[in-house]
Motif scaffolding. Sequence first.
Motif, mmCIF file in Angstrom:
data_model
loop_
_atom_site.group_PDB
_atom_site.id
_atom_site.type_symbol
_atom_site.label_atom_id
_atom_site.label_comp_id
_atom_site.label_asym_id
_atom_site.label_seq_id
_atom_site.Cartn_x
_atom_site.Cartn_y
_atom_site.Cartn_z
ATOM 1 N N HIS A 167 0.820 -1.218 0.000
ATOM 2 C CA HIS A 167 0.000 0.000 0.000
ATOM 3 C C HIS A 167 0.852 1.265 0.000
ATOM 4 C CE1 HIS A 167 -2.594 2.913 2.544
ATOM 5 N NE2 HIS A 167 -2.830 3.127 1.273
ATOM 6 N N MET A 168 1.684 1.433 1.020
ATOM 7 C CA MET A 168 2.429 2.683 1.137
ATOM 8 C C MET A 168 3.521 2.794 0.083
ATOM 9 S SD MET A 168 0.898 4.421 3.308
ATOM 10 C CE MET A 168 2.053 5.786 3.216
ATOM 11 N N ALA A 169 4.028 1.675 -0.414
ATOM 12 C CA ALA A 169 5.035 1.740 -1.477
ATOM 13 C C ALA A 169 4.442 2.334 -2.752
ATOM 14 C CB ALA A 169 5.592 0.342 -1.753
ATOM 15 N N SER A 218 -4.608 -0.314 10.618
ATOM 16 C CA SER A 218 -3.645 -1.252 11.205
ATOM 17 C C SER A 218 -3.751 -1.271 12.723
ATOM 18 C CB SER A 218 -2.221 -0.875 10.779
ATOM 19 O OG SER A 218 -2.069 -0.935 9.383
ATOM 20 N N LEU A 219 -3.848 -0.090 13.324
ATOM 21 C CA LEU A 219 -3.926 -0.018 14.781
ATOM 22 C C LEU A 219 -5.226 -0.623 15.306
ATOM 23 C CD1 LEU A 219 -2.449 3.544 15.447
ATOM 24 C CD2 LEU A 219 -1.340 1.336 15.779
ATOM 25 N N CYS A 220 -6.332 -0.353 14.633
ATOM 26 C CA CYS A 220 -7.634 -0.861 15.086
ATOM 27 C C CYS A 220 -7.710 -2.389 14.972
ATOM 28 C CB CYS A 220 -8.765 -0.215 14.293
ATOM 29 S SG CYS A 220 -9.057 1.514 14.697
ATOM 30 N N VAL A 221 -7.314 -2.910 13.812
ATOM 31 C CA VAL A 221 -7.388 -4.360 13.601
ATOM 32 C C VAL A 221 -6.462 -5.091 14.563
ATOM 33 C CG1 VAL A 221 -6.848 -6.214 11.977
ATOM 34 C CG2 VAL A 221 -8.135 -4.223 11.202
ATOM 35 N N SER A 233 7.738 -4.972 10.974
ATOM 36 C CA SER A 233 7.627 -4.436 9.617
ATOM 37 C C SER A 233 6.879 -3.114 9.602
ATOM 38 C CB SER A 233 6.927 -5.462 8.714
ATOM 39 O OG SER A 233 6.777 -4.966 7.401
ATOM 40 N N PHE A 234 5.782 -3.052 10.368
ATOM 41 C CA PHE A 234 4.964 -1.837 10.400
ATOM 42 C C PHE A 234 5.725 -0.662 11.010
ATOM 43 C CE2 PHE A 234 2.027 0.923 12.754
ATOM 44 C CZ PHE A 234 1.186 1.335 11.729
ATOM 45 N N VAL A 235 6.378 -0.897 12.144
ATOM 46 C CA VAL A 235 7.061 0.183 12.856
ATOM 47 C C VAL A 235 8.252 0.691 12.053
ATOM 48 C CG1 VAL A 235 8.418 0.738 14.915
ATOM 49 C CG2 VAL A 235 6.295 -0.548 15.137
ATOM 50 N N THR A 236 9.041 -0.215 11.481
ATOM 51 C CA THR A 236 10.209 0.230 10.724
ATOM 52 C C THR A 236 9.799 1.019 9.477
ATOM 53 O OG1 THR A 236 10.267 -1.910 9.568
ATOM 54 C CG2 THR A 236 11.691 -1.646 11.495
ATOM 55 N N TYR A 237 8.664 0.655 8.875
ATOM 56 C CA TYR A 237 8.243 1.364 7.664
ATOM 57 C C TYR A 237 7.663 2.735 7.992
ATOM 58 C CZ TYR A 237 6.671 1.902 2.868
ATOM 59 O OH TYR A 237 6.506 2.342 1.590
ATOM 60 N N SER A 248 12.307 -7.650 5.180
ATOM 61 C CA SER A 248 11.525 -8.088 6.343
ATOM 62 C C SER A 248 10.058 -8.278 5.978
ATOM 63 C CB SER A 248 11.664 -7.081 7.491
ATOM 64 O OG SER A 248 11.059 -5.839 7.172
ATOM 65 N N SER A 249 9.530 -7.453 5.066
ATOM 66 C CA SER A 249 8.142 -7.614 4.626
ATOM 67 C C SER A 249 7.957 -8.931 3.894
ATOM 68 C CB SER A 249 7.741 -6.448 3.710
ATOM 69 O OG SER A 249 7.806 -5.224 4.396
#
Length: 332
Positions: free
Chosen positions: A184-186, A206-209, A261-265, A280-281
């Motif tokens: 998505h963000m890429a 991401s945070l909610c799920v 993966s989420f935090v590093t990105y 890592s992804s």
Amino acid sequence: MLPVPNTSLHMPSTFLLIGIPGFENGVAWISVVFCALYILAILGNGSLLYIIKTEESLHTPMYFFLSMLALNDLAFCSSTVPKTLGIFWANGGLIDSPGCLAQMFFVHCLSVIESGILAAMAYDRCVAVCSPLRYSSVLTYSLLQKIALVILLRAIAVIAPIPILVGRLQYCGGNIVLHSYCDHMAVVNVACGSKYVNSVYGLAMSLCVTGCDLLVIGLSYSMVLQAIFRMPTKDARQKAVGTCSSHISIIVVAYFCAIFSFVTYRFGQDAVPHNVHILSSNFYILFLPFWNPLIYGMKTKLIRQRLKRILFYQSTFPWDRHYQLETRAIAE
């Protein structure tokens, strides 16, 4: 005359996935590892599904969720790995825009489904340990179907807006995606207009799920721990811990990889090189489908025995009946 640059604000017809930049010299070894893990994931999850389907004593709620996990893992790794290997081996990085959006949807949708299944499995273990006598009556086949439907519909509902929002972004002729798949963000970073809505929605989703699923897992296992401490004998406590150990190990690996993966990105791009994040992804998408059947195969005696029967063509095991009775006793 110099060519006029493409300054269209619409999504380009194709995107170019570049793979993992910075690892060009080691791409042969990386592709071999990816291919090996992918083949092992296919074999492992396929074997797990076959064993559960053909062994009647495994037709319980626990193995229903395990079958869902295996199916999801097969789709999860298959949504990216073939294309990634195509980039490594044949420079096949071009992907048309509809295909890119479809891959984006399936990758993130299957990730949300994976998280939902892990939460459902935690609830399953909670019922099995806290109310073993009511296990079959609580987790009926009808309830299992409803849980599976909720997991699927939730994933579709929260992920469907993502490709729609990406399709409405403004692009200024760029089509190079600094990733090995349509993350998505890429893809959002290719756009030249405002990315605020996409960034906020991706973060909130991401945070909610993750938060909701971790809450369910945390509450379930807090009740499991209370039930274990109330058990009168050491053997009973060890048996209860054994029924949960496989799931706990999968939860730890899954959420550690996903959160890293989420935090590093999102927050660690200055500290963590971009190619490490891409690696890592891919590792997250590949390692979970490889790890899940392996850990359940090692820790579940009945699955191990059925796998030995398949591999060595042994028609009967004298201890099979014992494990069938043990599995049914846990389920009941």
